[in-house]
Write an enzyme that holds these catalytic residues in place. Sequence first.
Site, short mmCIF file in Angstrom:
data_model
loop_
_atom_site.label_atom_id
_atom_site.label_comp_id
_atom_site.label_asym_id
_atom_site.label_seq_id
_atom_site.Cartn_x
_atom_site.Cartn_y
_atom_site.Cartn_z
N ILE A 23 0.83 -1.21 0.00
CA ILE A 23 0.00 0.00 0.00
C ILE A 23 0.87 1.26 0.00
O ILE A 23 0.61 2.22 -0.73
CB ILE A 23 -0.94 -0.03 1.23
CG1 ILE A 23 -1.98 -1.14 1.08
CG2 ILE A 23 -1.61 1.34 1.44
CD1 ILE A 23 -2.82 -1.41 2.32
N ASP A 69 13.53 2.29 11.23
CA ASP A 69 12.59 1.44 11.95
C ASP A 69 11.69 2.40 12.73
O ASP A 69 12.17 3.13 13.61
CB ASP A 69 13.37 0.51 12.89
CG ASP A 69 12.47 -0.37 13.73
OD1 ASP A 69 11.26 -0.06 13.85
OD2 ASP A 69 12.97 -1.36 14.28
N ASN A 96 2.44 4.82 7.57
CA ASN A 96 1.75 3.68 6.97
C ASN A 96 2.33 2.32 7.38
O ASN A 96 1.63 1.30 7.30
CB ASN A 96 1.81 3.85 5.44
CG ASN A 96 1.46 2.59 4.69
OD1 ASN A 96 0.29 2.25 4.54
ND2 ASN A 96 2.48 1.87 4.20
N SER A 148 -7.22 0.75 9.63
CA SER A 148 -7.70 -0.48 8.98
C SER A 148 -9.18 -0.63 9.29
O SER A 148 -9.67 -0.12 10.30
CB SER A 148 -6.96 -1.68 9.55
OG SER A 148 -7.56 -2.89 9.11
N TYR A 163 -3.61 -6.62 16.60
CA TYR A 163 -3.73 -5.81 15.38
C TYR A 163 -4.99 -4.93 15.46
O TYR A 163 -4.93 -3.73 15.21
CB TYR A 163 -3.80 -6.74 14.16
CG TYR A 163 -3.84 -6.00 12.83
CD1 TYR A 163 -2.66 -5.58 12.22
CD2 TYR A 163 -5.04 -5.74 12.17
CE1 TYR A 163 -2.68 -4.91 11.01
CE2 TYR A 163 -5.07 -5.08 10.96
CZ TYR A 163 -3.89 -4.66 10.37
OH TYR A 163 -3.92 -3.99 9.16
N LYS A 167 -5.03 -0.77 15.61
CA LYS A 167 -5.63 0.06 14.56
C LYS A 167 -6.75 0.95 15.11
O LYS A 167 -6.93 2.07 14.65
CB LYS A 167 -6.13 -0.83 13.41
CG LYS A 167 -5.01 -1.55 12.66
CD LYS A 167 -4.05 -0.56 12.01
CE LYS A 167 -3.00 -1.25 11.14
NZ LYS A 167 -2.13 -0.29 10.45
P1 NDP Z 1 3.31 -4.86 3.47
O1 NDP Z 1 3.79 -5.91 4.40
O2 NDP Z 1 3.14 -5.20 2.02
O3 NDP Z 1 4.24 -3.57 3.57
C1 NDP Z 1 4.56 -3.00 4.81
C2 NDP Z 1 5.93 -2.37 4.74
O4 NDP Z 1 6.24 -1.82 6.03
C3 NDP Z 1 7.02 -3.38 4.40
O5 NDP Z 1 7.89 -2.86 3.42
C4 NDP Z 1 7.72 -3.55 5.73
O6 NDP Z 1 9.09 -3.88 5.61
C5 NDP Z 1 7.56 -2.17 6.36
N1 NDP Z 1 7.78 -2.21 7.79
C6 NDP Z 1 7.44 -3.19 8.66
N2 NDP Z 1 7.85 -2.87 9.90
C7 NDP Z 1 8.47 -1.68 9.82
C8 NDP Z 1 9.12 -0.85 10.76
N3 NDP Z 1 9.22 -1.19 12.05
N4 NDP Z 1 9.65 0.32 10.33
C9 NDP Z 1 9.58 0.69 9.03
N5 NDP Z 1 8.97 -0.07 8.09
C10 NDP Z 1 8.43 -1.24 8.47
O7 NDP Z 1 1.93 -4.36 4.10
P2 NDP Z 1 0.70 -3.56 3.46
O8 NDP Z 1 1.16 -2.69 2.37
O9 NDP Z 1 -0.38 -4.54 3.21
O10 NDP Z 1 0.26 -2.70 4.72
C11 NDP Z 1 0.55 -1.32 4.85
C12 NDP Z 1 -0.33 -0.76 5.95
O11 NDP Z 1 -1.69 -0.97 5.61
C13 NDP Z 1 -0.12 -1.43 7.31
O12 NDP Z 1 -0.22 -0.46 8.33
C14 NDP Z 1 -1.29 -2.41 7.37
O13 NDP Z 1 -1.64 -2.72 8.70
C15 NDP Z 1 -2.37 -1.60 6.69
N6 NDP Z 1 -3.48 -2.39 6.16
C16 NDP Z 1 -3.26 -3.41 5.27
C17 NDP Z 1 -4.33 -4.14 4.79
C18 NDP Z 1 -4.16 -5.27 3.83
O14 NDP Z 1 -5.14 -6.03 3.64
N7 NDP Z 1 -3.02 -5.43 3.18
C19 NDP Z 1 -5.71 -3.85 5.24
C20 NDP Z 1 -5.81 -2.74 6.15
C21 NDP Z 1 -4.73 -2.04 6.60
P3 NDP Z 1 9.49 -5.47 5.65
O15 NDP Z 1 8.60 -6.18 4.68
O16 NDP Z 1 10.93 -5.47 5.28
O17 NDP Z 1 9.24 -5.90 7.08
#
Ligand code: NDP
Length: 258
Positions: A23, A69, A96, A148, A163, A167
């Site tokens: 996203i 992070d 995000n 979310s 989770y 949220k």
């Molecule tokens: P992804 O796992 O595809 O992407 C999340 C990104 O955040 C990854 O690149 C990850 O890195 C990075 N990340 C994780 N932990 C950290 C940290 N501590 N500091 C910095 N970056 C970090 O997830 P989505 O794109 O699906 O989700 C994005 C947001 O949308 C989240 O907040 C999620 O809760 C929310 N969301 C998602 C939904 C879905 O169905 N997909 C529905 C509703 C909300 P790495 O992979 O290297 O850990």
Amino acid sequence: MGIIEKMRLDGKKAFVTGGARGIGKSIAYALAEAGADVAIVDIDLAESEKTAGQIARDTGRKCIAVSADVTDKEQVDRMIETILKEFGRIDAAFCNAGICINAPAEDMTFEQWKKVIDINLTGVFLTAQAAGKVMIKQGGGSIINTASMSAHIVNVPQPQCAYNASKAGVIQLTKSLAVEWAMKGVRVNCISPGYIGTDLTLNSPTLKPLIEKWNEMSPLHRLGKPEELQAIAVYLAGDASSFTTGSDFVVDGAFTCI
Ligand code: NDP
């Protein structure tokens, strides 16, 4: 100024945490397409660099990769300094980054609980606080948090109490910051997506097998696509949303209506 012009983000500077994939990447892409320079912030620097390079090539905008992070205050502060050095200001901040851990409440370990709350809620606070300070000083800006639909409903069949709680916290944090910073020129909103096809869902061994079940439950009978969140992100980042603050935008294909 007409509405199409107001939707443009030319000259604006933005960052997206968790911007390397999913996203966040889709939002960063849209911001750059609308004219903004964008910093891709992620814990995974190699992936951020790949994403920043791709967006810069495709859109012609300046895109930089920054590693941080979001649970570490020092790293978040350093990330903001780097962006300020490169861009000079921050007009839009997308908090995000987030993760999901599934475990029955009675078995969830303290470490699992803490990890989810640290990234999803504390990470949003630290990022919004650091961006908010800059925006207050410069006289304005827009912060957009990713909440979310799980803040509104309890997802089934997977157990994910941490989770869902994190949220719900993001929505109330968003409203609190919006009220505190209203007269300081900083708007704060959040987006609550339904199930979206990203690594978090499609590549999770625990969540992937549930997709068929979720599709049965959903009025649209499908997952959303990351690009279906782009328009609301561009709207909230720019001047078209000047009276919009303290709001939560549910984009879930009517999942939470039933
Ligand atoms: P992804 O796992 O595809 O992407 C999340 C990104 O955040 C990854 O690149 C990850 O890195 C990075 N990340 C994780 N932990 C950290 C940290 N501590 N500091 C910095 N970056 C970090 O997830 P989505 O794109 O699906 O989700 C994005 C947001 O949308 C989240 O907040 C999620 O809760 C929310 N969301 C998602 C939904 C879905 O169905 N997909 C529905 C509703 C909300 P790495 O992979 O290297 O850990």
